[in-house]
Design an enzyme around this catalytic site. Sequence first.
Site, PDB file in Angstrom:
ATOM      1  CB  ILE A  22      -0.883  -0.024   1.338  1.00 28.45           C
ATOM      2  CG1 ILE A  22      -1.897  -1.228   1.090  1.00 28.45           C
ATOM      3  CG2 ILE A  22      -1.850   1.183   1.220  1.00 28.45           C
ATOM      4  CD1 ILE A  22      -2.756  -1.359   2.478  1.00 28.45           C
TER       5      ILE A  22
ATOM      6  CB  ILE B  63       9.572   2.663  12.219  1.00 28.56           C
ATOM      7  CG1 ILE B  63       9.270   1.216  12.610  1.00 28.56           C
ATOM      8  CG2 ILE B  63       9.308   3.158  10.846  1.00 28.56           C
ATOM      9  CD1 ILE B  63       7.678   1.191  12.787  1.00 28.56           C
TER      10      ILE B  63
ATOM     11  CB  THR C 239       7.701  -3.898  13.322  1.00 28.31           C
ATOM     12  OG1 THR C 239       8.891  -4.142  12.747  1.00 28.31           O
ATOM     13  CG2 THR C 239       6.859  -2.673  12.040  1.00 28.31           C
TER      14      THR C 239
ATOM     15  CB  THR D 267      -6.436  -3.442   9.577  1.00 30.09           C
ATOM     16  OG1 THR D 267      -6.991  -4.594   9.376  1.00 30.09           O
ATOM     17  CG2 THR D 267      -5.687  -3.675  11.143  1.00 30.09           C
ATOM     18  CG  ASP D 268     -11.113  -4.602   7.998  1.00 29.96           C
ATOM     19  OD1 ASP D 268     -10.227  -5.183   8.206  1.00 29.96           O
ATOM     20  OD2 ASP D 268     -11.911  -5.224   7.298  1.00 29.96           O
ATOM     21  CD  GLU D 269      -6.952  -8.884   9.534  1.00 29.30           C
ATOM     22  OE1 GLU D 269      -6.461  -9.600  10.676  1.00 29.30           O
ATOM     23  OE2 GLU D 269      -6.883  -8.892   8.388  1.00 29.30           O
TER      24      GLU D 269
ATOM     25  CE1 TYR E 241      -1.273  -6.401  10.738  1.00 27.54           C
ATOM     26  CE2 TYR E 241      -3.436  -7.194  10.507  1.00 27.54           C
ATOM     27  CZ  TYR E 241      -2.473  -6.419  10.019  1.00 27.54           C
ATOM     28  OH  TYR E 241      -2.683  -5.123   9.272  1.00 27.54           O
TER      29      TYR E 241
ATOM     30  CB  ALA F  47      -3.454  -8.431  19.474  1.00 29.68           C
TER      31      ALA F  47
ATOM     32  CE  LYS G 119      -1.900  -1.772  11.746  1.00 33.23           C
ATOM     33  NZ  LYS G 119      -0.827  -0.895  11.153  1.00 33.23           N
TER      34      LYS G 119
HETATM   35  P1  NAD Z   1       3.437  -4.962   3.755  1.00 29.90           P
HETATM   36  O1  NAD Z   1       3.570  -6.072   4.114  1.00 29.90           O
HETATM   37  O2  NAD Z   1       3.332  -5.147   1.949  1.00 29.90           O
HETATM   38  O3  NAD Z   1       4.601  -3.800   3.438  1.00 29.90           O
HETATM   39  C1  NAD Z   1       4.870  -3.469   4.964  1.00 29.90           C
HETATM   40  C2  NAD Z   1       6.371  -2.451   4.685  1.00 29.90           C
HETATM   41  O4  NAD Z   1       6.873  -2.054   5.881  1.00 29.90           O
HETATM   42  C3  NAD Z   1       7.441  -2.964   3.972  1.00 29.90           C
HETATM   43  O5  NAD Z   1       7.754  -2.238   2.911  1.00 29.90           O
HETATM   44  C4  NAD Z   1       8.313  -3.359   4.895  1.00 29.90           C
HETATM   45  O6  NAD Z   1       9.596  -3.312   4.690  1.00 29.90           O
HETATM   46  C5  NAD Z   1       8.164  -2.196   5.781  1.00 29.90           C
HETATM   47  N1  NAD Z   1       8.689  -2.411   7.314  1.00 29.90           N
HETATM   48  C6  NAD Z   1       8.377  -3.467   8.074  1.00 29.90           C
HETATM   49  N2  NAD Z   1       8.939  -3.553   9.265  1.00 29.90           N
HETATM   50  C7  NAD Z   1       9.479  -1.940   9.311  1.00 29.90           C
HETATM   51  C8  NAD Z   1      10.384  -1.540  10.289  1.00 29.90           C
HETATM   52  N3  NAD Z   1      10.647  -1.953  11.536  1.00 29.90           N
HETATM   53  N4  NAD Z   1      10.882  -0.269   9.794  1.00 29.90           N
HETATM   54  C9  NAD Z   1      10.788   0.105   8.682  1.00 29.90           C
HETATM   55  N5  NAD Z   1      10.124  -0.288   7.710  1.00 29.90           N
HETATM   56  C10 NAD Z   1       9.433  -1.824   8.016  1.00 29.90           C
HETATM   57  O7  NAD Z   1       1.960  -4.247   4.075  1.00 29.90           O
HETATM   58  P2  NAD Z   1       0.737  -3.562   3.190  1.00 29.90           P
HETATM   59  O8  NAD Z   1      -0.168  -4.545   2.955  1.00 29.90           O
HETATM   60  O9  NAD Z   1       1.178  -2.607   2.618  1.00 29.90           O
HETATM   61  O10 NAD Z   1       0.258  -2.854   4.654  1.00 29.90           O
HETATM   62  C11 NAD Z   1       0.518  -1.486   4.951  1.00 29.90           C
HETATM   63  C12 NAD Z   1      -0.165  -0.920   6.184  1.00 29.90           C
HETATM   64  O11 NAD Z   1      -1.503  -1.128   5.951  1.00 29.90           O
HETATM   65  C13 NAD Z   1       0.087  -1.884   7.376  1.00 29.90           C
HETATM   66  O12 NAD Z   1       0.068  -0.922   8.602  1.00 29.90           O
HETATM   67  C14 NAD Z   1      -1.235  -2.593   7.368  1.00 29.90           C
HETATM   68  O13 NAD Z   1      -1.572  -3.031   8.821  1.00 29.90           O
HETATM   69  C15 NAD Z   1      -2.128  -1.685   6.890  1.00 29.90           C
HETATM   70  N6  NAD Z   1      -3.501  -2.331   6.285  1.00 29.90           N
HETATM   71  C16 NAD Z   1      -3.062  -3.352   5.170  1.00 29.90           C
HETATM   72  C17 NAD Z   1      -4.303  -3.819   4.608  1.00 29.90           C
HETATM   73  C18 NAD Z   1      -4.217  -4.857   3.452  1.00 29.90           C
HETATM   74  O14 NAD Z   1      -5.304  -5.436   3.000  1.00 29.90           O
HETATM   75  N7  NAD Z   1      -2.970  -5.244   2.918  1.00 29.90           N
HETATM   76  C19 NAD Z   1      -5.637  -3.357   4.971  1.00 29.90           C
HETATM   77  C20 NAD Z   1      -5.812  -2.370   5.822  1.00 29.90           C
HETATM   78  C21 NAD Z   1      -4.729  -1.812   6.609  1.00 29.90           C
HETATM   79  O1  DAU Z   2      -8.887  -6.577   6.848  1.00 28.40           O
HETATM   80  C1  DAU Z   2      -7.420  -5.872   6.512  1.00 28.40           C
HETATM   81  C2  DAU Z   2      -6.270  -7.156   6.519  1.00 28.40           C
HETATM   82  O2  DAU Z   2      -6.421  -7.756   5.064  1.00 28.40           O
HETATM   83  C3  DAU Z   2      -5.007  -6.278   6.549  1.00 28.40           C
HETATM   84  O3  DAU Z   2      -4.989  -5.651   7.925  1.00 28.40           O
HETATM   85  C4  DAU Z   2      -3.898  -7.353   6.554  1.00 28.40           C
HETATM   86  O4  DAU Z   2      -2.810  -6.777   6.822  1.00 28.40           O
HETATM   87  C5  DAU Z   2      -4.225  -8.129   5.397  1.00 28.40           C
HETATM   88  O5  DAU Z   2      -2.956  -9.241   5.183  1.00 28.40           O
HETATM   89  C6  DAU Z   2      -5.554  -8.644   5.027  1.00 28.40           C
HETATM   90  O6  DAU Z   2      -5.760  -9.778   6.053  1.00 28.40           O
HETATM   91  P1  DAU Z   2      -6.354 -11.245   5.608  1.00 28.40           P
HETATM   92  O7  DAU Z   2      -5.991 -12.117   6.540  1.00 28.40           O
HETATM   93  O8  DAU Z   2      -7.844 -10.786   5.485  1.00 28.40           O
HETATM   94  O9  DAU Z   2      -5.736 -11.369   4.345  1.00 28.40           O
HETATM   95  P2  DAU Z   2      -5.223 -12.879   3.444  1.00 28.40           P
HETATM   96  O10 DAU Z   2      -4.778 -12.361   2.010  1.00 28.40           O
HETATM   97  O11 DAU Z   2      -4.143 -13.317   4.288  1.00 28.40           O
HETATM   98  O12 DAU Z   2      -6.316 -13.703   3.720  1.00 28.40           O
HETATM   99  C7  DAU Z   2      -7.702 -13.331   2.969  1.00 28.40           C
HETATM  100  C8  DAU Z   2      -8.607 -14.531   3.281  1.00 28.40           C
HETATM  101  O13 DAU Z   2      -8.213 -15.688   2.401  1.00 28.40           O
HETATM  102  C9  DAU Z   2      -8.650 -15.046   4.640  1.00 28.40           C
HETATM  103  O14 DAU Z   2     -10.063 -15.286   5.083  1.00 28.40           O
HETATM  104  C10 DAU Z   2      -7.933 -16.060   4.562  1.00 28.40           C
HETATM  105  C11 DAU Z   2      -7.941 -16.866   3.190  1.00 28.40           C
HETATM  106  N1  DAU Z   2      -6.692 -17.635   2.693  1.00 28.40           N
HETATM  107  C12 DAU Z   2      -5.607 -16.769   2.712  1.00 28.40           C
HETATM  108  C13 DAU Z   2      -4.462 -17.527   2.281  1.00 28.40           C
HETATM  109  C14 DAU Z   2      -3.256 -16.686   2.405  1.00 28.40           C
HETATM  110  C15 DAU Z   2      -6.975 -18.883   2.320  1.00 28.40           C
HETATM  111  O15 DAU Z   2      -8.122 -19.192   2.175  1.00 28.40           O
HETATM  112  N2  DAU Z   2      -5.745 -19.250   1.748  1.00 28.40           N
HETATM  113  C16 DAU Z   2      -4.479 -18.859   1.636  1.00 28.40           C
HETATM  114  O16 DAU Z   2      -3.739 -19.267   1.276  1.00 28.40           O
END
Ligand code: NAD
Ligand code: DAU
Length: 339
Positions: free
Chosen positions: A13, A61, A99, A124-126, A152, A154, A156
């Site tokens: 993101i 960070i 982190t 996150t909504d989690e 995770y 918890a 956040k």
């Molecule tokens: P990601 O894992 O793709 O990216 C995380 C980034 O943080 C990486 O570039 C990593 O190198 C960096 N990082 C990790 N530890 C670090 C540290 N100690 N110091 C500096 N940099 C560090 O994650 P993402 O999916 O892009 O998520 C970004 C943010 O958005 C997170 O805070 C996550 O909780 C939140 N979020 C994600 C989703 C989703 O669907 N992916 C949804 C809602 C919120």
């Molecule tokens: O809701 C926001 C969150 O969404 C973010 O805070 C997290 O950073 C992000 O990783 C994501 O969490 P989820 O656990 O929902 O995402 P994930 O892609 O891991 O899984 C999505 C759904 O798919 C979940 O119900 C688990 C299921 N799944 C996931 C994987 C990796 C499978 O069935 N098989 C798989 O191999």
Amino acid sequence: MRSILVTGGSGFIGSNFLHFVLARRPDWRIVNLDSLSYSGNRENHAGLEGDPRFRFVHGDINDRALVDELMRECEAVVHFAAESHVDRSILDPRPFIETNVLGTQTLLESLRRAGGRRFLHVSTDEVYGSLPLGDPESRFSEETPLNPHSPYSASKAASDMIALSYQHTFGLDVLVTRCSNNFGPYQFPEKVIPLFVTNLIDGEPVPLYGDGLNVRDWLHVEDHCEALLAVLERGKGGRVYNIGGSNERSNLELTHLVLDIMGRGREMIRPVADRPGHDRRYAIDARRIRSELGWAPSRSAWPQALAATIQWYVDNERWWRRIKSGEYRTYYALQYGAR
Ligand code: NAD
Ligand code: DAU
């Protein structure tokens, strides 16, 4: 010129946010602080490296001296850096505390000393826990009590509360956003959509957890970025904003659609043991950000947006193949080998 410190801008993101903002705010300068953990990838912002408005700093960070130095240069912080994958938090929770909790507190402490800066904490909504499948009208609002279930979520939730406590106690200008599941380019192929798509390109099955009926609310990453920019520019300090697309899909429905778009049959599904503590359903009530800031998703239309995302992974094989060849193989064997 506005100067922003972005943390975690080399991840999924964060890197989309860098591209999104620099294209829309030509007079902004962005410093990206990222430790390049397993999910951080400099290739995600390779196209920005020659831009005088962009600077990459390789660092953690939790490095207070470095954070203090960068904090002095900026007017606002957008904090993405995190350990972000639920399954990895089940394998080893410790980095999530280091982190997500301690790293966030390090940034806030630096912000407290510097004063006068806006801090947008990306969450996150989690943190709200899980909704029942039997009550389809239920949604998470900003008033829903926090009830995180995985290490995770918890970690956040802890960081959200710490950020808001710095606003309440020290009067800092802190905002928190809580978004649903994102999809789009540059997502690390441990998350379900890029994992399934890249497995299918390689002719491998897709591991579906449990009964496949868990529900997620899918939002395109650029809709998330647009919401974050709106909150950063116009959000009310001390406020939480939920972000979601009202695009709920069960994992089974998502999997069938991915298979159909990619022209593969149902035999590619490999049912595997469920994720421990697997949250059943997430759904966001985004009325606050819609009414206060006029935000609405415009890029998440299903199934076109999913098809375009799948096409991105088809077109960018070099990008994900490099990732899938390294440490990823060990992780995959550990996570799925005995499942
Ligand atoms: P990601 O894992 O793709 O990216 C995380 C980034 O943080 C990486 O570039 C990593 O190198 C960096 N990082 C990790 N530890 C670090 C540290 N100690 N110091 C500096 N940099 C560090 O994650 P993402 O999916 O892009 O998520 C970004 C943010 O958005 C997170 O805070 C996550 O909780 C939140 N979020 C994600 C989703 C989703 O669907 N992916 C949804 C809602 C919120
Ligand atoms: O809701 C926001 C969150 O969404 C973010 O805070 C997290 O950073 C992000 O990783 C994501 O969490 P989820 O656990 O929902 O995402 P994930 O892609 O891991 O899984 C999505 C759904 O798919 C979940 O119900 C688990 C299921 N799944 C996931 C994987 C990796 C499978 O069935 N098989 C798989 O191999």
